[in-house]
Design a protein around this motif. Structure first.
Motif, PDB file in Angstrom:
ATOM      1  N   TYR A  61       0.831  -1.205   0.000  1.00 30.52           N
ATOM      2  CA  TYR A  61       0.000   0.000   0.000  1.00 30.52           C
ATOM      3  C   TYR A  61       0.869   1.259   0.000  1.00 30.52           C
ATOM      4  CZ  TYR A  61      -4.457  -2.415   0.517  1.00 30.52           C
ATOM      5  OH  TYR A  61      -5.563  -3.180   0.287  1.00 30.52           O
ATOM      6  N   ASP A  62       1.921   1.268   0.827  1.00 31.20           N
ATOM      7  CA  ASP A  62       2.805   2.437   0.879  1.00 31.20           C
ATOM      8  C   ASP A  62       3.473   2.684  -0.468  1.00 31.20           C
ATOM      9  OD1 ASP A  62       2.151   2.738   3.540  1.00 31.20           O
ATOM     10  OD2 ASP A  62       4.067   1.956   4.316  1.00 31.20           O
ATOM     11  N   TYR A  63       3.985   1.626  -1.076  1.00 30.36           N
ATOM     12  CA  TYR A  63       4.657   1.736  -2.369  1.00 30.36           C
ATOM     13  C   TYR A  63       3.709   2.340  -3.408  1.00 30.36           C
ATOM     14  CZ  TYR A  63       7.083   0.200  -6.644  1.00 30.36           C
ATOM     15  OH  TYR A  63       7.709   0.153  -7.870  1.00 30.36           O
ATOM     16  N   LEU A  64       2.507   1.825  -3.477  1.00 27.78           N
ATOM     17  CA  LEU A  64       1.576   2.250  -4.520  1.00 27.78           C
ATOM     18  C   LEU A  64       0.965   3.619  -4.245  1.00 27.78           C
ATOM     19  CD1 LEU A  64      -0.030  -1.219  -5.223  1.00 27.78           C
ATOM     20  CD2 LEU A  64       1.434   0.098  -6.776  1.00 27.78           C
ATOM     21  N   THR A  65       0.600   3.903  -3.006  1.00 25.20           N
ATOM     22  CA  THR A  65      -0.019   5.207  -2.716  1.00 25.20           C
ATOM     23  C   THR A  65       0.975   6.347  -2.890  1.00 25.20           C
ATOM     24  OG1 THR A  65       0.314   4.923  -0.332  1.00 25.20           O
ATOM     25  CG2 THR A  65      -1.848   4.282  -1.244  1.00 25.20           C
ATOM     26  N   THR A  66       2.263   6.108  -2.589  1.00 24.44           N
ATOM     27  CA  THR A  66       3.251   7.177  -2.805  1.00 24.44           C
ATOM     28  C   THR A  66       3.493   7.431  -4.288  1.00 24.44           C
ATOM     29  OG1 THR A  66       5.126   5.649  -2.644  1.00 24.44           O
ATOM     30  CG2 THR A  66       4.440   6.780  -0.616  1.00 24.44           C
ATOM     31  N   ARG A  67       3.029   6.520  -5.126  1.00 25.55           N
ATOM     32  CA  ARG A  67       3.155   6.690  -6.579  1.00 25.55           C
ATOM     33  C   ARG A  67       1.823   7.113  -7.210  1.00 25.55           C
ATOM     34  NH1 ARG A  67       6.950   3.758  -4.617  1.00 25.55           N
ATOM     35  NH2 ARG A  67       8.973   3.533  -5.630  1.00 25.55           N
ATOM     36  N   GLY A  68       0.902   7.577  -6.369  1.00 23.91           N
ATOM     37  CA  GLY A  68      -0.337   8.158  -6.864  1.00 23.91           C
ATOM     38  C   GLY A  68      -1.520   7.221  -7.032  1.00 23.91           C
ATOM     39  N   GLU A  74     -10.898  -2.680  -0.042  1.00 22.31           N
ATOM     40  CA  GLU A  74      -9.757  -3.600   0.034  1.00 22.31           C
ATOM     41  C   GLU A  74      -8.891  -3.577  -1.226  1.00 22.31           C
ATOM     42  OE1 GLU A  74     -13.205  -6.302  -1.355  1.00 22.31           O
ATOM     43  OE2 GLU A  74     -12.966  -4.485  -0.179  1.00 22.31           O
ATOM     44  N   TYR A  75      -9.183  -2.679  -2.144  1.00 20.85           N
ATOM     45  CA  TYR A  75      -8.480  -2.630  -3.418  1.00 20.85           C
ATOM     46  C   TYR A  75      -7.531  -1.444  -3.502  1.00 20.85           C
ATOM     47  CZ  TYR A  75     -12.385  -5.643  -4.647  1.00 20.85           C
ATOM     48  OH  TYR A  75     -13.307  -6.657  -4.672  1.00 20.85           O
ATOM     49  N   ILE A  76      -6.567  -1.600  -4.405  1.00 21.86           N
ATOM     50  CA  ILE A  76      -5.739  -0.483  -4.833  1.00 21.86           C
ATOM     51  C   ILE A  76      -6.017  -0.325  -6.319  1.00 21.86           C
ATOM     52  CG2 ILE A  76      -3.404   0.399  -5.116  1.00 21.86           C
ATOM     53  CD1 ILE A  76      -2.562  -1.356  -2.775  1.00 21.86           C
ATOM     54  N   ILE A  77      -6.364   0.866  -6.733  1.00 19.88           N
ATOM     55  CA  ILE A  77      -6.689   1.110  -8.138  1.00 19.88           C
ATOM     56  C   ILE A  77      -5.383   1.374  -8.893  1.00 19.88           C
ATOM     57  CG2 ILE A  77      -8.078   2.450  -9.760  1.00 19.88           C
ATOM     58  CD1 ILE A  77      -9.665   0.885  -7.534  1.00 19.88           C
ATOM     59  N   ILE A  78      -5.076   0.493  -9.829  1.00 18.23           N
ATOM     60  CA  ILE A  78      -3.869   0.624 -10.638  1.00 18.23           C
ATOM     61  C   ILE A  78      -4.307   0.654 -12.101  1.00 18.23           C
ATOM     62  CG2 ILE A  78      -1.653  -0.388 -11.286  1.00 18.23           C
ATOM     63  CD1 ILE A  78      -1.697  -1.914  -8.622  1.00 18.23           C
ATOM     64  N   ALA A  79      -4.095   1.793 -12.737  1.00 15.46           N
ATOM     65  CA  ALA A  79      -4.468   1.965 -14.147  1.00 15.46           C
ATOM     66  C   ALA A  79      -5.920   1.562 -14.376  1.00 15.46           C
ATOM     67  CB  ALA A  79      -3.522   1.190 -15.048  1.00 15.46           C
ATOM     68  N   ALA A  80      -6.801   2.059 -13.539  1.00 16.56           N
ATOM     69  CA  ALA A  80      -8.258   1.863 -13.614  1.00 16.56           C
ATOM     70  C   ALA A  80      -8.726   0.470 -13.186  1.00 16.56           C
ATOM     71  CB  ALA A  80      -8.799   2.205 -15.001  1.00 16.56           C
ATOM     72  N   TRP A  81      -7.811  -0.425 -12.819  1.00 12.46           N
ATOM     73  CA  TRP A  81      -8.205  -1.763 -12.370  1.00 12.46           C
ATOM     74  C   TRP A  81      -8.125  -1.849 -10.849  1.00 12.46           C
ATOM     75  CZ3 TRP A  81     -10.199  -6.113 -14.444  1.00 12.46           C
ATOM     76  CH2 TRP A  81     -10.241  -6.204 -15.833  1.00 12.46           C
ATOM     77  N   PRO A  82      -9.210  -2.253 -10.178  1.00 11.28           N
ATOM     78  CA  PRO A  82      -9.115  -2.546  -8.747  1.00 11.28           C
ATOM     79  C   PRO A  82      -8.308  -3.839  -8.570  1.00 11.28           C
ATOM     80  CG  PRO A  82     -11.409  -2.254  -9.428  1.00 11.28           C
ATOM     81  CD  PRO A  82     -10.579  -2.351 -10.665  1.00 11.28           C
ATOM     82  N   VAL A  83      -7.245  -3.752  -7.794  1.00 13.96           N
ATOM     83  CA  VAL A  83      -6.375  -4.904  -7.574  1.00 13.96           C
ATOM     84  C   VAL A  83      -6.407  -5.261  -6.097  1.00 13.96           C
ATOM     85  CG1 VAL A  83      -4.017  -5.791  -7.736  1.00 13.96           C
ATOM     86  CG2 VAL A  83      -4.880  -4.202  -9.482  1.00 13.96           C
ATOM     87  N   GLN A  84      -6.599  -6.536  -5.834  1.00 11.32           N
ATOM     88  CA  GLN A  84      -6.554  -7.021  -4.459  1.00 11.32           C
ATOM     89  C   GLN A  84      -5.319  -7.906  -4.326  1.00 11.32           C
ATOM     90  OE1 GLN A  84      -9.961  -9.302  -3.100  1.00 11.32           O
ATOM     91  NE2 GLN A  84      -9.566  -8.669  -1.001  1.00 11.32           N
ATOM     92  N   PHE A  85      -4.416  -7.518  -3.446  1.00  8.62           N
ATOM     93  CA  PHE A  85      -3.218  -8.298  -3.182  1.00  8.62           C
ATOM     94  C   PHE A  85      -3.515  -9.249  -2.033  1.00  8.62           C
ATOM     95  CE2 PHE A  85      -1.636  -4.589  -5.374  1.00  8.62           C
ATOM     96  CZ  PHE A  85      -0.697  -5.132  -6.234  1.00  8.62           C
TER      97      PHE A  85
END
Length: 172
Positions: A61-68, A74-85
């Protein structure tokens, strides 16, 4: 999805995650006709940080949120895709992660769980949509029956497979 996979590969290259594999409905689309899905399930081995037995997704979460990238439930949105790790929660998923196949999607290297592991995980999970996916795998002819049988035996799922066969014998 290409941009999403590029970010995940960069996370691995940067040491945030170890091995990973796409599972769930998106993983199944590498073998079956695409189905509607809202997210990508990415199973990851987490890099060892401290000696704590508790797994933490905080570095992801820290890695991705610091990159916008934004979080949403429970998801992190990466290039419009909700991703669940998801860390592997049991030996079957650990094996599926370890034996995932490397493939190429739109020129991007990615790892996907095998059809046999996806089938066994669906059987273990046992929701109606999982049973439907199992039937799709059977009907598609993509399963290596001997490989699936070995997985079912190793993970104590033979009786559940037989119950599935009894319940859906008209569909087989």
């Amino acid at each position: 999805m290409k941009a999403t996979l590029e970010v995940i590969n960069q996370m691995q290259a940067d040491g945030v995650i170890g091995n990973y594999a796409i599972g769930g409905a998106v993983g199944a689309t590498f073998y079956l006709e695409p189905v509607a899905t809202l997210d990508i399930d990415v199973f990851v081995s987490l890099q060892g940080g401290d000696a704590s037995p508790l797994l933490s997704l905080t570095p992801i979460y820290d890695y991705l949120t610091t990159r916008g990238h934004k979080t949403e439930k429970e998801y992190i949105i990466i290039a419009a895709w909700p991703v669940q790790f998801l860390p592997p929660g049991n030996p079957l998923v650990e094996e599926a992660l370890a034996q995932a196949l490397e493939t190429d999607l739109e020129g991007v290297r990615t790892r996907v769980m095998t059809a046999e592991h996806l089938t066994a995980i669906a059987l273990q999970t046992g929701r109606a949509k999982d049973f439907a996916r199992i039937l799709q795998f059977i009907e598609s002819g993509t399963l290596d029956v001997d490989k699936l049988d070995g997985i079912l035996q190793r993970h104590g799922l033979v009786a559940k497979w037989e119950q599935f066969g009894d319940k859906f014998k008209d569909n087989l």
